[in-house]
Design an enzyme around this catalytic site. Structure first.
Site, PDB file in Angstrom:
ATOM      1  CB  SER A  75     -53.832 -53.370   8.601  1.00  7.11           C
ATOM      2  OG  SER A  75     -54.271 -52.746   9.777  1.00  7.11           O
ATOM      3  CG  ASP A  76     -52.620 -58.173  13.293  1.00  9.71           C
ATOM      4  OD1 ASP A  76     -53.098 -59.130  12.648  1.00  9.71           O
ATOM      5  OD2 ASP A  76     -52.574 -58.163  14.539  1.00  9.71           O
ATOM      6  CB  THR A  77     -57.120 -55.125  14.568  1.00 11.50           C
ATOM      7  OG1 THR A  77     -57.044 -54.139  13.541  1.00 11.50           O
ATOM      8  CG2 THR A  77     -57.897 -54.557  15.753  1.00 11.50           C
ATOM      9  CB  SER A 112     -49.755 -52.219  13.750  1.00  9.24           C
ATOM     10  OG  SER A 112     -49.463 -52.003  15.103  1.00  9.24           O
TER      11      SER A 112
END
Length: 192
Positions: A75-77, A112
């Site tokens: 995940s990445d923010t 995402s």
């Protein structure tokens, strides 16, 4: 744990204590595996393209070690403000500048998620609008010195002091701002 997921070995590739807690809260059996990834993306990418790219990038080092039944989640923010991504601040000055730019302003938090197995990969994202009140320099200084938000996109955690005193409203998922759109992840997992 949801019985349909018991056939998978769920691997969370994240050192984030917040993401790890979400998995526990969902009653998922999972293991944590970490690999260093340099979070660099092409300059032309915007908004969700950046987080989609980085969530996928974080999954690539695992490609050769995934076995049948493994389900890898990365995940990445980012914080998206004025057509620009705010990542994790490197120092006090950067954190202060980020929070100053968010003060009395609306921004988006985009997260995402990549779900990958030997046979498939799905990347999805979620966006939440966040509205900050006007923050004083003293409030920003206190928050940075007390909470050291150097591991957080945009230099803040919504669940921390600054979120409690500084956020007027959000439109979207609170959990997306914390780093994982839990509602969408759950939906994707049970559809497998």
């Amino acid at each position: 744990m949801i019985s349909s997921l018991s056939k998978f070995n769920i691997i969370l590739a994240s050192g984030s204590p917040r993401r790890q807690q979400f998995f526990k809260d969902l009653h998922l059996d999972f293991e944590i595996r970490l690999k260093e990834v340099e979070e660099v993306y092409p300059d032309h990418l915007k908004g969700t393209e950046i987080t989609d790219f980085l969530a996928d990038l974080k999954s690539k080092p695992f490609d050769l070690e995934l076995t049948e039944g493994d389900l890898l989640i990365t995940s990445d923010t980012i914080v998206w403000l004025n057509d620009k991504a705010l990542g994790k601040p490197k120092n006090y000055e950067e954190a202060f500048a980020m929070l100053k730019s968010l003060s009395n302003n609306k921004h988006q938090v985009i997260t995402s998620v990549s779900i990958k197995s030997k046979k498939l990969q799905k990347v999805f994202n979620d966006t939440t609008d966040v509205y900050f009140k006007e923050l004083t320099d003293n409030e920003i200084d206190f928050y940075i010195k007390t909470y050291q938000p150097y591991d957080k996109a945009g230099a803040y955690g919504i669940q921390e002091w600054i979120g409690k005193i500084g956020i007027d409203k959000i439109e979207g998922s609170y959990f997306t701002v914390m780093g994982l759109p839990v509602h969408k992840l759950y939906k994707e997992l049970i559809s497998l």
